[in-house]
Enzyme design. Structure first.
Site, PDB file in Angstrom:
ATOM      1  CB  CYS A 120      22.076 -24.768   1.697  1.00  0.00           C
ATOM      2  SG  CYS A 120      20.664 -25.054   0.641  1.00  0.00           S
ATOM      3  CG  HIS A 265      21.636 -27.371   5.225  1.00  0.00           C
ATOM      4  ND1 HIS A 265      20.750 -26.330   5.359  1.00  0.00           N
ATOM      5  CD2 HIS A 265      21.414 -27.896   3.981  1.00  0.00           C
ATOM      6  CE1 HIS A 265      20.023 -26.230   4.252  1.00  0.00           C
ATOM      7  NE2 HIS A 265      20.407 -27.177   3.410  1.00  0.00           N
ATOM      8  CG  ASN A 295      16.699 -26.820   2.566  1.00  0.00           C
ATOM      9  OD1 ASN A 295      17.259 -25.816   3.006  1.00  0.00           O
ATOM     10  ND2 ASN A 295      17.260 -27.605   1.666  1.00  0.00           N
TER      11      ASN A 295
HETATM   12  N1  ACO Z   1       5.024 -36.648  -3.122  1.00  0.00           N
HETATM   13  C1  ACO Z   1       4.824 -37.902  -3.575  1.00  0.00           C
HETATM   14  N2  ACO Z   1       5.667 -38.501  -4.426  1.00  0.00           N
HETATM   15  C2  ACO Z   1       6.735 -37.807  -4.819  1.00  0.00           C
HETATM   16  C3  ACO Z   1       6.993 -36.510  -4.392  1.00  0.00           C
HETATM   17  C4  ACO Z   1       6.082 -35.929  -3.513  1.00  0.00           C
HETATM   18  N3  ACO Z   1       6.239 -34.682  -3.024  1.00  0.00           N
HETATM   19  N4  ACO Z   1       8.144 -36.081  -4.962  1.00  0.00           N
HETATM   20  C5  ACO Z   1       8.581 -37.077  -5.729  1.00  0.00           C
HETATM   21  N5  ACO Z   1       7.734 -38.119  -5.653  1.00  0.00           N
HETATM   22  C6  ACO Z   1       7.825 -39.413  -6.322  1.00  0.00           C
HETATM   23  C7  ACO Z   1       8.671 -39.372  -7.559  1.00  0.00           C
HETATM   24  O1  ACO Z   1       7.936 -38.871  -8.646  1.00  0.00           O
HETATM   25  C8  ACO Z   1       9.031 -40.824  -7.723  1.00  0.00           C
HETATM   26  O2  ACO Z   1       7.960 -41.483  -8.300  1.00  0.00           O
HETATM   27  P1  ACO Z   1       8.210 -42.646  -9.404  1.00  0.00           P
HETATM   28  O3  ACO Z   1       8.996 -43.705  -8.665  1.00  0.00           O
HETATM   29  O4  ACO Z   1       6.850 -43.043  -9.769  1.00  0.00           O
HETATM   30  O5  ACO Z   1       9.012 -41.998 -10.479  1.00  0.00           O
HETATM   31  C9  ACO Z   1       9.154 -41.308  -6.278  1.00  0.00           C
HETATM   32  O6  ACO Z   1       8.463 -40.341  -5.462  1.00  0.00           O
HETATM   33  C10 ACO Z   1      10.555 -41.437  -5.814  1.00  0.00           C
HETATM   34  O7  ACO Z   1      11.239 -40.253  -6.201  1.00  0.00           O
HETATM   35  P2  ACO Z   1      12.723 -40.034  -5.819  1.00  0.00           P
HETATM   36  O8  ACO Z   1      13.147 -38.678  -6.278  1.00  0.00           O
HETATM   37  O9  ACO Z   1      13.530 -41.202  -6.253  1.00  0.00           O
HETATM   38  O10 ACO Z   1      12.590 -40.056  -4.234  1.00  0.00           O
HETATM   39  P3  ACO Z   1      13.721 -40.078  -3.167  1.00  0.00           P
HETATM   40  O11 ACO Z   1      13.543 -41.229  -2.288  1.00  0.00           O
HETATM   41  O12 ACO Z   1      15.072 -39.859  -3.760  1.00  0.00           O
HETATM   42  O13 ACO Z   1      13.354 -38.790  -2.328  1.00  0.00           O
HETATM   43  C11 ACO Z   1      14.045 -36.502  -2.117  1.00  0.00           C
HETATM   44  C12 ACO Z   1      13.324 -37.523  -2.965  1.00  0.00           C
HETATM   45  C13 ACO Z   1      13.297 -36.319  -0.812  1.00  0.00           C
HETATM   46  C14 ACO Z   1      14.098 -35.174  -2.864  1.00  0.00           C
HETATM   47  C15 ACO Z   1      15.472 -37.045  -1.851  1.00  0.00           C
HETATM   48  O14 ACO Z   1      16.113 -37.373  -3.052  1.00  0.00           O
HETATM   49  C16 ACO Z   1      16.300 -36.076  -1.106  1.00  0.00           C
HETATM   50  O15 ACO Z   1      16.106 -35.885   0.055  1.00  0.00           O
HETATM   51  N6  ACO Z   1      17.267 -35.464  -1.778  1.00  0.00           N
HETATM   52  C17 ACO Z   1      18.081 -34.435  -1.167  1.00  0.00           C
HETATM   53  C18 ACO Z   1      17.651 -33.209  -1.752  1.00  0.00           C
HETATM   54  C19 ACO Z   1      17.584 -32.052  -0.792  1.00  0.00           C
HETATM   55  O16 ACO Z   1      17.276 -32.132   0.376  1.00  0.00           O
HETATM   56  N7  ACO Z   1      17.853 -30.958  -1.404  1.00  0.00           N
HETATM   57  C20 ACO Z   1      17.777 -29.723  -0.748  1.00  0.00           C
HETATM   58  C21 ACO Z   1      18.604 -28.741  -1.437  1.00  0.00           C
HETATM   59  S1  ACO Z   1      20.278 -29.085  -1.280  1.00  0.00           S
HETATM   60  C22 ACO Z   1      20.532 -29.095   0.273  1.00  0.00           C
HETATM   61  O17 ACO Z   1      19.967 -28.279   0.949  1.00  0.00           O
HETATM   62  C23 ACO Z   1      21.423 -30.125   0.775  1.00  0.00           C
END
Ligand code: ACO
Length: 338
Positions: A120, A265, A295
């Protein structure tokens, strides 16, 4: 004296900021029909409402559309270019690189054409490479494009990554002098880049690489797609982008209040808002378009830059801070002066 000479040699400008996204739009409602997810979860966790997805278009096709607009806006012809740099982790193929495919599409040959991969952060890494080339070649006119078909590396069954990413490309021309006064340019005041390979396993696309070679007839496994420890990536993204922003501001003796527009970003609204809060950036000085494009990896910063320009969010005289973070980990920031 030496500093003046250094600044003169390292002066470079960006012109012709442009972007392109494919026509097909994938909304959260569409995704609800494809994987176990829902609009409320996606909006509250990511801020994304829709993303554009390439259908029968490769990295070089998206790059072609963004690049032709950039050349038109910079008022230069493809045969005047001296170098092509394409930032991507989703090239058309391993060989040839997508920059070579792009060069044929825009109608030029006989100049260096290279892809770089910093995930990214690819566009900001590309800016640094381009301005180094400008220092070596005073007449350089470099097409800098960041183009991603992230959807080609997304496991369609993985709801946790599928909702996050979109496809797109952003492009500009980098040169040591600005072009004619009617071409909008900005001066690259500074760039800072970092990486930390010890954290590489938190965000990967391993399958098919030489450490994870493909065997004839092998089934494609989930390692061929983006795999991510979301929460860890989140924390590192906020921390690293904040620290590099503070470092580049301090180095340039600038305070956060002097930034007219902050363009981070576009990964996730919560990452952007957490970063803006830590940096004490006001809402009116913050640019966000993740809701429309998701993204788009390396393309996210140049898409946001071109989008902010088109929407009139950047005025002549403005100081803009770009910052990105991605797999590797890599991160980088740049101060640009309009
Ligand atoms: N829809 C519904 N539920 C979902 C989804 C979805 N699309 N995806 C995951 N879940 C569920 C999980 O299975 C989990 O369920 P569980 O509690 O029963 O196990 C629950 O939601 C919570 O999952 P987490 O992964 O803990 O959710 P979190 O609040 O951390 O959000 C997310 C996930 C959005 C990916 C977050 O961690 C995030 O924003 N991370 C940054 C990652 C990112 O943006 N990466 C991009 C690439 S790197 C970059 O560009 C910076």
């Amino acid at each position: 004296m030496l500093e003046d000479l250094y600044l003169m040699i390292n002066k470079s400008y960006l012109s012709g900021f442009s972007f392109y996204v494919p026509d097909t739009v994938l909304t959260n409602n569409d995704l609800e029909k494809m994987v176990d997810t829902n609009e409320e979860w996606i909006i509250s966790r990511t801020g994304i409402r829709q993303r554009h997805i390439a259908e029968n278009q490769a990295c070089s096709d998206l790059a072609f559309h963004a690049s032709t607009q950039a050349l038109e806006k910079a008022k230069i012809k493809s045969d005047q270019l001296t170098h092509i740099i394409n930032a991507t982790f989703t090239p058309d193929a391993y060989v040839p690189n997508a920059a070579c495919v792009l060069m044929e599409k825009i109608g030029t040959k006989g100049i260096p054409a290279m892809d770089i991969n910093a995930a990214c952060t690819g566009f900001i890494y590309g800016m640094e490479l381009a301005r180094s080339l400008c220092a070596l070649h005073p007449e350089a006119k470099i097409l800098l494009v960041a183009s991603e078909v992230v959807s080609s590396r997304i496991n369609i069954q993985d709801r946790s990554t599928r909702v996050l990413f979109g496809d797109g490309a952003g492009a500009c021309v980098v040169s040591r002098q600005p072009f004619s006064p009617e071409v909008q340019s900005c001066y690259i005041q500074d760039i800072m880049l970092k990486a930390d390979g010890s954290l590489s396993d938190l965000l990967t696309v391993k399958g098919g690489g030489s450490a994870h070679p493909m065997l004839l007839g092998q089934t494609v496994t989930d390692s061929f797609f983006v795999q991510m420890e979301g929460r860890e990536v989140f924390k590192h993204a906020v921390r690293s982008m904040q620290s590099i922003c503070l470092e580049i501001l301090e180095k340039n003796n600038i305070s956060a209040e002097q930034i007219d527009l902050f363009i981070p970003h576009q990964a996730n609204i919560r990452i952007i808002e957490a970063l803006a809060k830590k940096m004490e950036i006001k809402q009116e000085n913050l640019f966000i378009n993740v809701q429309d494009y998701g993204n788009t990896s390396a393309a996210s910063v140049p898409i946001a830059l071109a989008d902010a320009w088109e929407k009139g969010r950047i005025k002549p005289g403005n100081l803009v801070l770009l910052v990105a973070f991605g797999g590797g980990f890599t991160w980088g920031a740049s101060l640009i002066q309009f």
